[in-house]
Design an enzyme around this catalytic site. Structure first.
Site, PDB file in Angstrom:
ATOM      1  N   SER A 177      -9.532  77.178 -54.506  1.00  0.00           N
ATOM      2  CA  SER A 177      -8.879  76.228 -53.612  1.00  0.00           C
ATOM      3  C   SER A 177      -7.470  75.867 -54.080  1.00  0.00           C
ATOM      4  CB  SER A 177      -9.775  74.987 -53.458  1.00  0.00           C
ATOM      5  OG  SER A 177      -9.383  74.191 -52.372  1.00  0.00           O
ATOM      6  N   ASP A 225       3.849  84.660 -55.680  1.00  0.00           N
ATOM      7  CA  ASP A 225       4.728  85.077 -54.584  1.00  0.00           C
ATOM      8  C   ASP A 225       6.201  84.832 -54.896  1.00  0.00           C
ATOM      9  OD1 ASP A 225       2.612  85.998 -53.102  1.00  0.00           O
ATOM     10  OD2 ASP A 225       2.424  84.198 -51.870  1.00  0.00           O
ATOM     11  N   LYS A 259     -11.516  80.741 -51.983  1.00  0.00           N
ATOM     12  CA  LYS A 259     -11.707  79.653 -51.016  1.00  0.00           C
ATOM     13  C   LYS A 259     -10.364  79.340 -50.372  1.00  0.00           C
ATOM     14  CE  LYS A 259     -13.088  74.828 -50.464  1.00  0.00           C
ATOM     15  NZ  LYS A 259     -11.797  74.352 -49.949  1.00  0.00           N
TER      16      LYS A 259
END
Length: 504
Positions: free
Chosen positions: A286, A297, A311
């Protein structure tokens, strides 16, 4: 046989103490999980415990409790809490009665469930609670003492972010790296709403730790350990990412209507701009995945470890007492946590079911377990949306292949790593075997072997309720870090990175 008899007696007692609230919660969650594994009902007591975990604070006396036989035993006194300041309550004392205020009736709690005793002991700040206590080592017929304590706000520091330094020698040079262990993404929103300038949150604690590293002297890089971190508040994942980037998108959120929103870090400047590694494992979930994915990224840091949980959904809590019909009952009805959205990386990919794939892989016993969103029935599927324009930092894209080669070559020569691989093979073999011998001598050999494997493997995973049930971490944070093979290797990876960028 006597040990077995006591175990069955304890199981029987636990079952007999089951309450209608427990049954209702179990039934509602069995129903909700037929549709979504993360839509849950919290009974009032369960929600109180959840709120404490997420805020890392509570109002009570500052003592960790557990059940032992029929007694509520004090396991640990939380430093700085009312119990600690009074010096009247100590580990191994047994609480046999609880009274409210100066002259409230004493309630006998022998044989009570631990969570019911905890509910009596917790209470509003500045209120009085009286405990009837049998001292450690006293016989059951000894005269008990009465301890009077004034409840206060307790900050659960042992479950908060912690920092330490790692010293390694790499290719003839000494390096010092900061290591920050983050067990969850927490924030005390009650304190924030009350205007408390000293409120607790993951981001504030990490900022303090990094500032402490700077005061102690320069660190060559930073290791953020998210292993075992099951998530927490989305806002904290965004805030924490903002410490390492200079403004920009962090995560995308798509509502059930299809509308996509972008959550941004809007603070100018970078709090820490040095080399960064993030450790993850299959239990990192999460909010942990949001942070790790954003760092990956942006190419702001190196992700090391194993594939994360996967998740990629967002839940919203609904207080059932806000519903007029239920509010009129005058009883606390608990909360429902409902999945309302999915989150996506700024690259457009979802973490749902697939998690975050690390840049540098490190095996774990979790690889052989049925853990992860893709093992959950009725989990939402993976998909992707458009990416969001974002900056890419540094030279990591070009350097990572070199780091992988050096990482693999180093581990192949490390006898500790080879021993660790053997332990994983034994663990895999034991799980696949699926049988336990009924021969006593053979069983004892198997158990001793398993105990030794567990003891050795424990250094490669992070440790796992005050006025709460539970126990303290058995080993110090510093000692565990010294023995943790993955943390040590992460230091060498960052040292490799520093060497490579120094050559350019």
């Amino acid at each position: 046989m006597e040990t077995l008899r006591k175990r069955y007696k304890r199981i029987e007692r636990n079952i007999s103490q089951t309450q209608s609230e427990d049954v209702f919660q179990l039934l509602m969650n069995a129903l909700s999980e037929c549709f979504d594994p993360h839509t849950n009902y919290f009974s009032p007591k369960s929600f109180d415990d959840f709120k404490i975990r997420m805020s890392q604070s509570l109002e009570g006396i500052g003592a960790r409790l557990m059940t032992e036989n029929e007694y509520t035993k004090v396991v640990e006194i939380v430093p700085g809490g009312p119990a600690d300041k009074s010096n009247d309550l100590h580990p191994n004392d047994r609480i046999i009665g609880v009274g409210q205020g100066v002259d409230g009736e004493i309630v006998d709690v022998i044989g009570w469930r631990i969570d019911d005793v905890v509910q009596l002991i917790r209470g509003k700040k500045s209120t009085i609670v009286r405990l009837v206590v049998l001292r450690a080592g006293d016989p059951e017929d000894a005269a008990p003492d009465t301890v009077v304590l004034v409840r206060d706000k307790i900050k659960l520091e042992d479950q908060s972010a912690k920092g330490d330094t790692l010293h390694i020698r790499h290719e003839g040079r000494e390096y010092v790296f900061g290591v920050i262990d983050i067990p969850s993404f927490y924030a005390d929103f009650d304190a924030i709403r009350a205007g408390d300038p000293d409120y607790k949150s993951t981001t504030r604690d990490v900022q303090k730790i990094i500032s402490d590293f700077r005061r102690q002297g320069r660190i060559d890089g930073l290791i953020i350990d998210l292993r075992g971190n099951g998530g927490g508040f989305l806002s904290e994942a965004i805030e924490l990412t903002g410490l390492f980037i200079d403004r920009g998108p962090v995560v995308q959120v798509r509502e059930t209507s299809g509308k996509v929103g972008v959550e941004w870090d809007n603070r100018p400047g970078v709090f820490y701009d040095g080399p960064l590694a993030v450790l993850v494992d299959r239990v990192s979930a999460s909010a942990s995945e949001i942070f790790a994915a954003a760092i990956q990224d942006y190419r702001r840091g190196i992700i090391i470890g194993s594939q994360t949980f996967g998740k990629g959904t967002v839940q919203r809590p609904i207080d059932l007492n806000r519903i007029p019909l239920l509010r009129r009952t005058g009883q606390r009805m608990g909360q429902v946590k409902i999945t309302t959205a999915k989150f996506y990386r700024i690259s457009g990919r979802s973490t749902q079911n697939v998690g975050v794939i690390p840049d540098l892989a490190f095996p774990s016993r979790y690889d052989y377990m049925d853990i992860g969103e893709n093992t959950r029935p009725n989990a939402l599927s993976y998909d992707a949306i458009d990416s969001v324009r974002h900056e890419v930092y540094g030279q990591l894209r070009r350097i990572i292949p070199v780091l992988i080669r050096r990482h693999q070559a180093r581990l192949e020569k490390d006898p500790r790593y080879q021993e660790y691989l053997e332990e994983l093979k034994e663990y895999q073999k034991a799980r696949e075997n699926g049988r336990i011998s009924l021969n006593e001598a053979e069983r004892r050999r198997e158990r001793e072997k398993s105990r030794q494997t567990e003891k050795s493997a424990a250094v490669n995973r992070p440790a796992a309720a005050s006025d709460s049930a539970g126990s303290a971490r058995s080993d110090s944070f510093h000692q565990r870090r010294l023995k943790d093979l993955l943390v040590q290797e992460s230091g060498h990876v960052l040292a490799d990175y520093l060497t490579l960028i120094g050559q350019n």
